[in-house]
Structure formats: C-alpha cells, structure tokens
Design an enzyme around this catalytic site. Structure first.
Site, PDB file in Angstrom:
ATOM      1  N   ASP A 102       0.861  -1.173   0.000  1.00 63.07           N
ATOM      2  CA  ASP A 102       0.000   0.000   0.000  1.00 63.07           C
ATOM      3  C   ASP A 102       0.898   1.224   0.000  1.00 63.07           C
ATOM      4  O   ASP A 102       2.023   1.171   0.488  1.00 63.07           O
ATOM      5  CB  ASP A 102      -0.905   0.021   1.230  1.00 63.07           C
ATOM      6  CG  ASP A 102      -1.948   1.120   1.128  1.00 63.07           C
ATOM      7  OD1 ASP A 102      -2.913   0.936   0.358  1.00 63.07           O
ATOM      8  OD2 ASP A 102      -1.780   2.164   1.774  1.00 63.07           O
ATOM      9  N   THR A 103       0.415   2.300  -0.552  1.00 61.13           N
ATOM     10  CA  THR A 103       1.185   3.538  -0.590  1.00 61.13           C
ATOM     11  C   THR A 103       0.343   4.683  -0.067  1.00 61.13           C
ATOM     12  O   THR A 103      -0.788   4.876  -0.505  1.00 61.13           O
ATOM     13  CB  THR A 103       1.612   3.876  -2.038  1.00 61.13           C
ATOM     14  OG1 THR A 103       2.335   2.779  -2.576  1.00 61.13           O
ATOM     15  CG2 THR A 103       2.456   5.127  -2.081  1.00 61.13           C
TER      16      THR A 103
END
Length: 90
Positions: free
Chosen positions: A78-79
């Site tokens: 995830d970013t």
C-alpha cells in the site's frame, strides 16, 4: 534468492505490476478483498501514523489473498504519503 521464487501479489495496481514485470519477477496478481476506505478511516480515528496505516493495509490485503493461496508467498502493499503530518492517498 527471493527473485527466483514464485509469489502472489495482493494488488491490481498497474504501476506495481509494471515494476515487478520489469524486474522479471515470477508472480501472479490477485485482487485483495478489503474495503480500504473502511480500514483507513478506522486507523485514522486511532491517530495512527501514515507509515503504520500503509503497513496495516498491506497486511490486511495480503491476509485476504492468502486465504485462498495457502502455502504460497503473498506480498501485500500500500502507498500513502505523509506531507507535513497530513496523510495523502488516492
């Protein structure tokens, strides 16, 4: 070495897939079953840092895919961006 191992990517992100393909990694992609917005809101209410939110979302995504991929390496990711203490995401 990990680069020779087959793994499952718990993501359908086009940019992540492109990066891994350019590295010639042996993987398949699977869409995680997780309501990201729900978990982001839940974690934000607990005043958790953007870094930890990203880590927790990665774990949640990987766990959702690993249910149907027993005995396989599953990679979740995830970013999020922390800009001066404010979390920025998609």
């Amino acid at each position: 070495m990990f680069t020779n191992k087959h793994f499952v990517l718990a993501s359908t992100s086009k940019s992540r897939i492109l990066i891994l393909k350019k590295l010639n990694l042996n993987f398949v992609k699977k869409k995680p079953k997780c309501d990201e917005d729900y978990y982001k809101k839940k974690l934000k209410r607990k005043n958790i840092s953007a870094n930890k939110i990203s880590l927790e979302l990665s774990k949640i995504k990987a766990k959702s895919v690993s249910v149907k991929n027993k005995n396989k390496i599953v990679v979740g990711c995830d970013t999020v961006i922390d800009l001066g203490g404010k979390m920025i995401d998609k």
